[in-house]
Design a protein around this motif. Structure first.
Motif, short mmCIF file in Angstrom:
data_model
loop_
_atom_site.label_atom_id
_atom_site.label_comp_id
_atom_site.label_asym_id
_atom_site.label_seq_id
_atom_site.Cartn_x
_atom_site.Cartn_y
_atom_site.Cartn_z
N ALA A 136 70.45 -5.80 19.13
CA ALA A 136 69.66 -6.21 20.29
C ALA A 136 69.93 -5.32 21.50
CB ALA A 136 69.97 -7.66 20.64
N ALA A 137 71.14 -4.75 21.57
CA ALA A 137 71.50 -3.92 22.73
C ALA A 137 70.60 -2.71 22.88
CB ALA A 137 72.96 -3.47 22.60
N PHE A 138 70.03 -2.23 21.78
CA PHE A 138 69.14 -1.07 21.85
C PHE A 138 67.70 -1.46 22.15
CE2 PHE A 138 72.62 0.74 19.31
CZ PHE A 138 72.79 1.96 19.95
N GLY A 139 67.40 -2.74 22.13
CA GLY A 139 66.03 -3.16 22.37
C GLY A 139 65.11 -2.58 21.31
N THR A 140 63.95 -2.08 21.75
CA THR A 140 62.96 -1.54 20.80
C THR A 140 62.96 -0.01 20.78
OG1 THR A 140 61.21 -1.60 22.48
CG2 THR A 140 61.50 -3.57 21.11
N GLN A 156 62.02 -7.85 14.67
CA GLN A 156 61.98 -8.40 16.03
C GLN A 156 62.06 -7.30 17.08
OE1 GLN A 156 65.18 -11.12 16.87
NE2 GLN A 156 64.56 -11.46 19.00
N PHE A 157 62.87 -6.27 16.82
CA PHE A 157 63.05 -5.19 17.78
C PHE A 157 62.33 -3.91 17.34
CE2 PHE A 157 66.81 -7.96 18.37
CZ PHE A 157 66.53 -8.36 19.67
N ASP A 158 61.31 -4.04 16.49
CA ASP A 158 60.40 -2.93 16.28
C ASP A 158 59.70 -2.62 17.60
OD1 ASP A 158 59.95 -1.48 13.88
OD2 ASP A 158 59.26 -3.28 12.87
N PRO A 159 59.38 -1.34 17.85
CA PRO A 159 58.57 -1.04 19.03
C PRO A 159 57.25 -1.80 18.99
CG PRO A 159 59.52 0.97 18.14
CD PRO A 159 59.81 -0.13 17.14
N PRO A 160 56.67 -2.11 20.16
CA PRO A 160 55.44 -2.88 20.19
C PRO A 160 54.32 -2.31 19.32
CG PRO A 160 56.38 -2.76 22.39
CD PRO A 160 57.22 -1.88 21.52
N ARG A 161 54.26 -0.97 19.21
CA ARG A 161 53.20 -0.39 18.38
C ARG A 161 53.32 -0.85 16.93
NH1 ARG A 161 52.22 5.85 16.38
NH2 ARG A 161 50.12 5.48 15.56
N PHE A 162 54.53 -0.86 16.40
CA PHE A 162 54.71 -1.27 15.01
C PHE A 162 54.42 -2.77 14.85
CE2 PHE A 162 57.00 2.69 15.20
CZ PHE A 162 56.74 3.27 13.97
N GLN A 163 54.77 -3.55 15.84
CA GLN A 163 54.45 -4.98 15.79
C GLN A 163 52.95 -5.19 15.85
OE1 GLN A 163 56.82 -6.72 18.93
NE2 GLN A 163 58.63 -6.81 17.63
N ALA A 164 52.24 -4.40 16.65
CA ALA A 164 50.79 -4.50 16.72
C ALA A 164 50.15 -4.11 15.40
CB ALA A 164 50.25 -3.63 17.86
N GLU A 165 50.73 -3.12 14.73
CA GLU A 165 50.22 -2.73 13.41
C GLU A 165 50.41 -3.87 12.40
OE1 GLU A 165 48.79 0.05 12.16
OE2 GLU A 165 48.82 1.34 13.93
N TRP A 166 51.56 -4.53 12.46
CA TRP A 166 51.84 -5.65 11.55
C TRP A 166 50.86 -6.79 11.78
CZ3 TRP A 166 54.65 -10.49 12.62
CH2 TRP A 166 55.06 -11.16 11.47
N THR A 167 50.72 -7.19 13.04
CA THR A 167 49.82 -8.30 13.33
C THR A 167 48.37 -7.90 13.08
OG1 THR A 167 49.76 -7.69 15.68
CG2 THR A 167 51.36 -9.37 15.01
N GLY A 168 48.03 -6.65 13.33
CA GLY A 168 46.68 -6.18 13.06
C GLY A 168 46.34 -6.24 11.59
N LEU A 169 47.29 -5.81 10.75
CA LEU A 169 47.06 -5.86 9.31
C LEU A 169 46.96 -7.30 8.81
CD1 LEU A 169 46.71 -4.49 6.60
CD2 LEU A 169 49.20 -4.26 6.44
N LEU A 170 47.82 -8.17 9.32
CA LEU A 170 47.76 -9.57 8.91
C LEU A 170 46.41 -10.19 9.28
CD1 LEU A 170 51.32 -10.91 9.82
CD2 LEU A 170 50.46 -10.22 7.58
N GLN A 171 45.95 -9.94 10.51
CA GLN A 171 44.68 -10.52 10.94
C GLN A 171 43.52 -9.96 10.12
OE1 GLN A 171 44.12 -13.04 13.47
NE2 GLN A 171 42.28 -13.02 12.18
#
Length: 286
Positions: free
Chosen positions: A6-10, A224-239
């Motif tokens: 968590a100390a490194f954030g994303t 959880q600490f993936d950069p927002p772009r990777f999280q957006a890719e994950w949620t985009g693919l799921l949707q």
């Protein structure tokens, strides 16, 4: 106590990679000392990086499911790990060892890297490695008709690219696990261009459509600490999968992990993602 992840954030970068390697060094190096490949540097193609290592435990009766791991590295770097260097070479090789410890034939591959090799080199190499395994896995105790692919980061991109390049992929593999990949739901960045080429070719070359449309079983994960772009890719693919198929694929959100630790911790005492992958493989290789 400060959480070292968590100390490194994303953030991404070599310092984060080094810290994650150090975090898991003792546990993973111990596994490396106990498990050597049954075959090393097998050439699945003509290029110097067209090689893979195979891991298996025991010589029981029957052929085992095959798990092929495709490493990350932002298209530019990465290696399947060293079978000779137990202390520093465990990264990526550890996934093959984990597969072997869980009743599979583990395969860990190298592939051609950008900028010397550009799209669709990575996807072509995954395809060639699958062809090689279908022809040779049985000689090492693997079932060529029960192959599951696992890719992380750029490796997940190349696995998805394999789905795009090979319309017959459903007859070649049983499923695919995509860890923190980029499928085409977010804009191109500078590193992507080194692999994909000019931005005007981006839409045609990204594997989004294949990852969305395929009937192949998928397990899609991010951290959880993936950069927002990777999280957006994950949620985009799921949707997009929900819109296309009316249901979600199997999915995993790795709380407490970052982009690098997501794959690097497989085989450690934190077995949440490992349990998901093992259950996915069992479900689709019966």
């Amino acid at each position: 106590m400060t959480d070292p992840i968590a100390a490194f954030g994303t953030r991404l970068g070599p310092d984060v990679v080094a810290a994650m390697r150090a975090l898991y060094q003792d546990e993973q190096a111990g596994h490396a000392a106990a498990s050597k490949p049954v075959a090393a540097d097998c050439a699945y193609g003509p290029h110097g990086r067209n090689s893979l290592d195979l891991y298996r435990q025991g010589k029981g009766a029957g052929l085992l499911p095959v798990l092929l791991f495709v490493h990350g590295g932002g298209f530019l770097v990465g290696d399947k790990g060293s079978h000779a260097d137990e202390q520093d070479g465990w990264v990526n090789a550890h996934v093959g060892r984990w597969a072997a410890a869980n009743g599979m034939l583990g395969a860990v591959m190298n592939y051609r890297l950008a900028p010397a090799e550009t799209w669709p080199a990575g996807a072509e190499d995954v395809s060639a490695a699958v062809d090689w395994l279908r022809a040779h896995a049985s000689a090492y105790g693997g079932d060529p008709d029960r192959i599951v692919l696992v890719g992380t980061s750029a490796g997940a991109v190349h696995v998805s690219g394999f789905l795009k390049l090979r319309p017959d992929h459903g007859a070649m593999v049983r499923g695919a696990v995509l860890l923190s990949g980029l499928y085409g739901f977010t804009p191109l960045d500078e590193r992507d261009v080194l692999y994909y080429g000019p931005p005007d070719t981006y839409a045609d070359r990204m594997p989004m459509a294949a990852a969305v449309q395929t009937a192949l079983p998928l397990l899609v994960a991010c951290a959880q600490f993936d950069p927002p772009r990777f999280q957006a890719e994950w949620t985009g693919l799921l949707q997009a999968r929900l819109d296309r198929h009316g249901s979600l694929p199997r999915a995993h959100y790795a709380s407490g992990h970052n982009h690098y630790s997501l794959a690097m911790h497989l085989g450690t005492r934190d077995h949440r993602l490992a349990d998901e992958i093992r259950a996915f493989v069992r479900q689709h290789t019966l």
